[in-house]
Design an enzyme around this catalytic site. Structure first.
Site, mmCIF file in Angstrom:
data_model
loop_
_atom_site.group_PDB
_atom_site.id
_atom_site.type_symbol
_atom_site.label_atom_id
_atom_site.label_comp_id
_atom_site.label_asym_id
_atom_site.label_seq_id
_atom_site.Cartn_x
_atom_site.Cartn_y
_atom_site.Cartn_z
ATOM 1 N N HIS A 87 -15.197 -2.856 -39.571
ATOM 2 C CA HIS A 87 -13.924 -3.479 -39.182
ATOM 3 C C HIS A 87 -13.800 -4.887 -39.749
ATOM 4 C CE1 HIS A 87 -12.016 -0.843 -35.941
ATOM 5 N NE2 HIS A 87 -12.966 -0.121 -36.486
ATOM 6 N N GLU A 95 -8.854 -10.098 -33.067
ATOM 7 C CA GLU A 95 -8.756 -8.766 -33.682
ATOM 8 C C GLU A 95 -9.275 -7.696 -32.726
ATOM 9 O OE1 GLU A 95 -10.691 -8.833 -37.539
ATOM 10 O OE2 GLU A 95 -9.564 -10.610 -38.145
ATOM 11 N N SER A 107 -21.818 9.818 -37.243
ATOM 12 C CA SER A 107 -22.943 10.608 -36.761
ATOM 13 C C SER A 107 -23.501 10.006 -35.469
ATOM 14 C CB SER A 107 -24.020 10.625 -37.850
ATOM 15 O OG SER A 107 -25.269 10.967 -37.322
ATOM 16 N N THR A 122 -27.696 15.054 -32.343
ATOM 17 C CA THR A 122 -28.523 13.864 -32.589
ATOM 18 C C THR A 122 -27.647 12.606 -32.497
ATOM 19 O OG1 THR A 122 -28.177 14.135 -34.983
ATOM 20 C CG2 THR A 122 -30.208 15.066 -34.073
#
Ligand code: HEM
Ligand SMILES: *[C@@H]1O[C@H](CO)[C@@H](O)[C@H](O)[C@H]1NC(C)=O
Length: 333
Positions: A74, A96, A202, A256
């Site tokens: 970001h 932000e 992930s 995972t």
């Protein structure tokens, strides 16, 4: 087997070095003025201090490592990697972090912990932008991702916050692949690198309000039916009030969830992508071949992730006399 691993490791690093030396010519990337070990004279232990703190924080709250990776994305995608993300709202600044695009970001208070450890040893020397970049690098290692990334330093901190840019420019959960690819291209990250970086999904979580659009009134056709049922269970009512959707979340990767591994791509191929943008990577012809390759080879994913993270981390840095080195990452000097 061992020998083969060594060969793969050696050659991926050679490739990475090659990429590094050529990446500064990529569009938008720049990175000029950054170098390895920028603080070797002014604060020789800077990188050790960050690593110690990141490890200690990870041991206390594992999700801090996840936070640093999202925060770097970001920060870097909005103008430059300049710690503008870290500024809190004051009379002159709109943070932000207050944008809906920043929803779910957490652990900012621990950036202050890392910075305080640096200030004790080298006051007003190490920029918050470098703290974030180094913390993300070390967070990736803690999460089982590629370790010892040659992260350059020397970034300076912004004197402003770019709330409006965040709102317009950080991709949304349901944006098109074209939009996503063009935003990454502007940082010098090509399609394959973008696919690799999205592999950060992930780890971590997504709140229901970013998911319900795929679950109600009907489960999105690109989603595995059983997974859709599971997610409906996590995010029960289509009509649930906003505040429920903003509290309840689903894990990005049920197998995972705390490992930065290629399970993300295997999930995409099985129709178990969480966000619409994630799932679209598996079907768009510009990205699908990379999804398949990364799903098949974790070492390859790690190598591409490492290269793309470094490119992203060098997006248009402030260097030299530009910006400032903040004393407190949340506030302008
Ligand atoms: C097209 C680009 C991307 C979009 C649209 C996107 C969107 C999102 C959304 C909606 C969430 C969940 C927020 C919530 O509901 O709590 C999220 C989480 C996350 N994103 Fe992304 N993301 C993108 C790219 C990236 C990249 C490039 C990285 C890092 C390299 C990244 C790292 C993360 C991480 C680590 C989380 C989990 C955060 C946590 O659990 O605290 N994302 N992203
Ligand atoms: C994306 O989702 C948001 C809600 O999070 C919605 O307001 C917007 O209309 C959606 N955009 C598209 C292109 O579907």
């Amino acid at each position: 087997m061992v020998n083969r691993r060594v060969v793969v490791a050696c050659c991926s690093w050679a490739l990475l070095l090659l990429l590094l030396t050529t990446s500064s010519t990529a569009a938008g990337a720049g990175g000029g003025g950054l170098r390895l070990n920028f603080y070797s004279q002014s604060c020789p232990r800077a990188e050790d201090i960050v690593r110690e703190q990141v490890r200690r924080l990870y041991e206390e709250h594992g999700n801090t490592a996840v936070s640093w990776v999202r925060a770097l994305f970001h920060d870097c995608m909005v103008k430059s990697c300049d710690a503008s993300l870290l500024l809190e709202t004051t009379t002159t600044v709109v943070s932000e972090q207050a944008s809906h695009r920043s929803f779910g970001m957490r652990n900012f208070k621990y950036i202050a912990t890392i910075k305080a450890a640096l200030e004790r040893e080298c006051p007003a020397t190490v920029s918050c932008a470098d703290v974030l970049a180094l913390a993300a690098r070390d967070g990736v290692a803690m999460l089982g991702g590629p370790s010892t990334l040659p992260m350059r330093t020397g970034r300076r901190d912004s004197r402003e916050s770019y709330y409006g840019v965040v709102e317009r420019y950080i991709p949304n959960h349901n944006d098109s692949v074209s939009t996503v690819l063009s935003r990454f291209a502007a940082m010098g990250v090509e399609a394959e690198g973008a696919v690799a970086l999205l592999g950060a999904h992930s780890v971590g979580r997504v709140h229901c309000f970013n998911l319900v659009g795929r679950l109600y009134p009907a489960v999105d056709g690109s989603m595995d039916a059983a997974y859709g049922e599971y997610l409906r269970g996590r995010c029960p009512e289509a009509e649930a009030p906003e505040d429920t959707r903003e509290v309840v979340y689903a894990r990005n990767d049920r197998e995972t969830p705390m490992l930065l591994d290629n399970m993300y791509y295997r999930n995409l191929i099985a129709g178990r992508g969480l966000l619409l943008v994630d799932q679209r990577l598996a079907s768009d012809p510009r990205t699908a071949p990379y999804v398949r390759r990364m799903a098949a080879d974790n070492a390859y994913f790690h190598q591409r992730f490492a290269a793309a993270l470094l490119t992203m981390s060098e997006n248009a840095p402030l260097t030299g006399g530009q910006g400032e080195v903040r004393k407190h990452c949340s506030f302008l000097n």
